[in-house]
Design a protein around this motif. Structure first.
Motif, PDB file in Angstrom:
ATOM      1  N   MET A   1      34.561 -14.669  46.323  1.00 53.88           N
ATOM      2  CA  MET A   1      34.606 -15.142  44.962  1.00 53.88           C
ATOM      3  C   MET A   1      33.186 -15.505  44.535  1.00 53.88           C
ATOM      4  SD  MET A   1      37.275 -17.904  43.580  1.00 53.88           S
ATOM      5  CE  MET A   1      37.973 -17.328  42.085  1.00 53.88           C
ATOM      6  N   THR A   2      32.724 -14.926  43.458  1.00 56.33           N
ATOM      7  CA  THR A   2      31.336 -15.102  43.067  1.00 56.33           C
ATOM      8  C   THR A   2      31.092 -16.328  42.205  1.00 56.33           C
ATOM      9  OG1 THR A   2      31.658 -13.625  41.196  1.00 56.33           O
ATOM     10  CG2 THR A   2      30.830 -12.642  43.233  1.00 56.33           C
ATOM     11  N   SER A   3      31.980 -16.632  41.284  1.00 52.05           N
ATOM     12  CA  SER A   3      31.786 -17.805  40.444  1.00 52.05           C
ATOM     13  C   SER A   3      32.662 -18.943  40.953  1.00 52.05           C
ATOM     14  CB  SER A   3      32.121 -17.477  38.993  1.00 52.05           C
ATOM     15  OG  SER A   3      33.464 -17.080  38.886  1.00 52.05           O
ATOM     16  N   PRO A   4      32.284 -20.176  40.615  1.00 53.17           N
ATOM     17  CA  PRO A   4      33.099 -21.291  41.100  1.00 53.17           C
ATOM     18  C   PRO A   4      34.531 -21.233  40.557  1.00 53.17           C
ATOM     19  CG  PRO A   4      31.029 -22.077  40.150  1.00 53.17           C
ATOM     20  CD  PRO A   4      31.130 -20.612  39.846  1.00 53.17           C
ATOM     21  N   ALA A   5      35.453 -21.690  41.360  1.00 51.75           N
ATOM     22  CA  ALA A   5      36.840 -21.840  40.921  1.00 51.75           C
ATOM     23  C   ALA A   5      36.903 -23.035  39.980  1.00 51.75           C
ATOM     24  CB  ALA A   5      37.750 -22.038  42.125  1.00 51.75           C
ATOM     25  N   ARG A   6      37.994 -23.142  39.241  1.00 50.94           N
ATOM     26  CA  ARG A   6      38.118 -24.202  38.246  1.00 50.94           C
ATOM     27  C   ARG A   6      39.295 -25.120  38.568  1.00 50.94           C
ATOM     28  NH1 ARG A   6      39.985 -22.000  33.582  1.00 50.94           N
ATOM     29  NH2 ARG A   6      40.959 -20.400  34.841  1.00 50.94           N
ATOM     30  N   PHE A   7      39.164 -26.374  38.155  1.00 51.28           N
ATOM     31  CA  PHE A   7      40.261 -27.322  38.248  1.00 51.28           C
ATOM     32  C   PHE A   7      40.172 -28.271  37.065  1.00 51.28           C
ATOM     33  CE2 PHE A   7      36.934 -29.860  40.147  1.00 51.28           C
ATOM     34  CZ  PHE A   7      37.240 -31.175  39.803  1.00 51.28           C
ATOM     35  N   SER A   8      41.269 -28.965  36.814  1.00 49.02           N
ATOM     36  CA  SER A   8      41.260 -30.004  35.787  1.00 49.02           C
ATOM     37  C   SER A   8      41.956 -31.234  36.344  1.00 49.02           C
ATOM     38  CB  SER A   8      41.953 -29.527  34.514  1.00 49.02           C
ATOM     39  OG  SER A   8      43.325 -29.276  34.753  1.00 49.02           O
ATOM     40  N   VAL A   9      41.622 -32.366  35.774  1.00 48.70           N
ATOM     41  CA  VAL A   9      42.323 -33.615  36.049  1.00 48.70           C
ATOM     42  C   VAL A   9      43.053 -33.935  34.754  1.00 48.70           C
ATOM     43  CG1 VAL A   9      42.103 -36.071  36.554  1.00 48.70           C
ATOM     44  CG2 VAL A   9      40.629 -34.409  37.727  1.00 48.70           C
ATOM     45  N   ARG A  10      44.377 -34.078  34.868  1.00 42.95           N
ATOM     46  CA  ARG A  10      45.181 -34.287  33.671  1.00 42.95           C
ATOM     47  C   ARG A  10      46.375 -35.167  34.000  1.00 42.95           C
ATOM     48  NH1 ARG A  10      49.967 -31.726  33.676  1.00 42.95           N
ATOM     49  NH2 ARG A  10      50.290 -29.779  34.775  1.00 42.95           N
ATOM     50  N   PRO A  11      47.011 -35.712  32.963  1.00 42.78           N
ATOM     51  CA  PRO A  11      48.228 -36.493  33.224  1.00 42.78           C
ATOM     52  C   PRO A  11      49.410 -35.576  33.498  1.00 42.78           C
ATOM     53  CG  PRO A  11      47.719 -36.492  30.870  1.00 42.78           C
ATOM     54  CD  PRO A  11      46.609 -35.757  31.562  1.00 42.78           C
ATOM     55  N   VAL A  12      50.389 -36.107  34.200  1.00 40.93           N
ATOM     56  CA  VAL A  12      51.649 -35.384  34.361  1.00 40.93           C
ATOM     57  C   VAL A  12      52.295 -35.302  32.986  1.00 40.93           C
ATOM     58  CG1 VAL A  12      51.961 -36.165  36.742  1.00 40.93           C
ATOM     59  CG2 VAL A  12      53.009 -37.448  34.881  1.00 40.93           C
ATOM     60  N   TYR A  13      53.193 -34.350  32.782  1.00 44.77           N
ATOM     61  CA  TYR A  13      53.888 -34.252  31.504  1.00 44.77           C
ATOM     62  C   TYR A  13      54.710 -35.514  31.255  1.00 44.77           C
ATOM     63  CZ  TYR A  13      52.625 -29.371  30.941  1.00 44.77           C
ATOM     64  OH  TYR A  13      51.926 -28.208  30.766  1.00 44.77           O
ATOM     65  N   HIS A  14      54.581 -36.082  30.092  1.00 40.99           N
ATOM     66  CA  HIS A  14      55.347 -37.239  29.640  1.00 40.99           C
ATOM     67  C   HIS A  14      55.199 -38.443  30.570  1.00 40.99           C
ATOM     68  CE1 HIS A  14      57.066 -34.399  26.867  1.00 40.99           C
ATOM     69  NE2 HIS A  14      57.523 -33.681  27.865  1.00 40.99           N
ATOM     70  N   GLY A  15      54.006 -38.606  31.148  1.00 42.09           N
ATOM     71  CA  GLY A  15      53.773 -39.731  32.034  1.00 42.09           C
ATOM     72  C   GLY A  15      52.322 -40.155  32.008  1.00 42.09           C
ATOM     73  N   SER A  16      52.006 -41.146  32.791  1.00 47.97           N
ATOM     74  CA  SER A  16      50.641 -41.668  32.811  1.00 47.97           C
ATOM     75  C   SER A  16      49.897 -41.353  34.114  1.00 47.97           C
ATOM     76  CB  SER A  16      50.643 -43.175  32.568  1.00 47.97           C
ATOM     77  OG  SER A  16      51.409 -43.825  33.570  1.00 47.97           O
ATOM     78  N   GLU A  17      50.608 -40.944  35.163  1.00 45.98           N
ATOM     79  CA  GLU A  17      49.933 -40.603  36.413  1.00 45.98           C
ATOM     80  C   GLU A  17      49.052 -39.377  36.211  1.00 45.98           C
ATOM     81  OE1 GLU A  17      52.758 -39.961  39.525  1.00 45.98           O
ATOM     82  OE2 GLU A  17      52.907 -42.079  39.976  1.00 45.98           O
ATOM     83  N   LEU A  18      47.974 -39.336  36.961  1.00 42.59           N
ATOM     84  CA  LEU A  18      47.070 -38.194  36.919  1.00 42.59           C
ATOM     85  C   LEU A  18      47.383 -37.236  38.056  1.00 42.59           C
ATOM     86  CD1 LEU A  18      43.728 -40.102  36.282  1.00 42.59           C
ATOM     87  CD2 LEU A  18      45.092 -38.818  34.612  1.00 42.59           C
ATOM     88  N   LEU A  19      46.972 -35.999  37.870  1.00 44.71           N
ATOM     89  CA  LEU A  19      47.046 -35.007  38.935  1.00 44.71           C
ATOM     90  C   LEU A  19      45.855 -34.069  38.813  1.00 44.71           C
ATOM     91  CD1 LEU A  19      48.011 -32.083  37.575  1.00 44.71           C
ATOM     92  CD2 LEU A  19      50.231 -33.151  37.681  1.00 44.71           C
ATOM     93  N   VAL A  20      45.581 -33.365  39.885  1.00 46.69           N
ATOM     94  CA  VAL A  20      44.559 -32.325  39.883  1.00 46.69           C
ATOM     95  C   VAL A  20      45.296 -30.993  39.822  1.00 46.69           C
ATOM     96  CG1 VAL A  20      42.720 -31.210  41.210  1.00 46.69           C
ATOM     97  CG2 VAL A  20      42.903 -33.704  41.186  1.00 46.69           C
ATOM     98  N   GLU A  21      44.956 -30.183  38.835  1.00 47.97           N
ATOM     99  CA  GLU A  21      45.547 -28.856  38.696  1.00 47.97           C
ATOM    100  C   GLU A  21      44.465 -27.823  38.992  1.00 47.97           C
ATOM    101  OE1 GLU A  21      47.997 -26.087  35.507  1.00 47.97           O
ATOM    102  OE2 GLU A  21      47.064 -27.943  34.797  1.00 47.97           O
ATOM    103  N   VAL A  22      44.700 -27.016  40.003  1.00 46.86           N
ATOM    104  CA  VAL A  22      43.774 -25.940  40.341  1.00 46.86           C
ATOM    105  C   VAL A  22      44.110 -24.768  39.426  1.00 46.86           C
ATOM    106  CG1 VAL A  22      43.030 -24.363  42.150  1.00 46.86           C
ATOM    107  CG2 VAL A  22      43.505 -26.764  42.695  1.00 46.86           C
ATOM    108  N   LEU A  23      43.105 -24.257  38.744  1.00 47.80           N
ATOM    109  CA  LEU A  23      43.288 -23.197  37.759  1.00 47.80           C
ATOM    110  C   LEU A  23      42.905 -21.854  38.364  1.00 47.80           C
ATOM    111  CD1 LEU A  23      41.641 -25.192  34.863  1.00 47.80           C
ATOM    112  CD2 LEU A  23      44.084 -24.951  35.316  1.00 47.80           C
ATOM    113  N   GLY A  24      43.562 -20.817  37.942  1.00 46.19           N
ATOM    114  CA  GLY A  24      43.277 -19.489  38.479  1.00 46.19           C
ATOM    115  C   GLY A  24      44.232 -19.135  39.600  1.00 46.19           C
ATOM    116  N   ASP A  25      44.028 -17.970  40.169  1.00 45.83           N
ATOM    117  CA  ASP A  25      44.905 -17.453  41.219  1.00 45.83           C
ATOM    118  C   ASP A  25      44.491 -18.007  42.573  1.00 45.83           C
ATOM    119  OD1 ASP A  25      46.565 -16.069  42.900  1.00 45.83           O
ATOM    120  OD2 ASP A  25      45.884 -14.072  42.294  1.00 45.83           O
TER     121      ASP A  25
END
Length: 121
Positions: free
Chosen positions: A1-25
């Protein structure tokens, strides 16, 4: 993989807890191994899942695999399904998600994408 992979930090749906979502395949050849990165950076060890979600029968029935990890800051769970990969923490959520974020960024294999938190209300 040549470019860095992506992730986001976001809240769970309809909640306040956070999670890390890894983006891409996350199953593509050459995609960074999130579990290995976190294990190395956080000195974490794999533990039996407290709700038995790491049972192979659960993985086969749900097309997803859960792994449960312990490190000095607490416990986190990796939820790996066929479409996405999430890292969550039920206790000390914000602190553990911050540790995970820092570990992924420090690896040099990931970049963080900004998220509109309003989309998840």
């Amino acid at each position: 993989m040549t470019s860095p992979a992506r992730f986001s930090v976001r809240p769970v749906y309809h909640g306040s807890e956070l999670l890390v979502e890894v983006l891409g395949d996350h199953r593509a050849d050459g995609f960074p191994d999130v579990a290995a990165i976190l294990q190395g950076a956080l000195c974490s060890t794999r533990e039996p899942h407290p709700e038995n979600l790491d049972d192979p029968n659960v993985a086969m029935l749900q097309d997803r695999y859960f792994s449960y990890w312990k490190y000095a800051g607490g416990y986190y769970e990796i939820d790996d399904d066929i479409w996405s990969l999430f890292v969550t923490a039920k206790v000390d959520n914000a602190a553990i998600v911050a540790d995970i974020e820092q570990a992924l960024l420090a690896s040099g294999e990931f970049v963080k994408e900004a998220v509109d938190f309003g989309r998840f209300k």
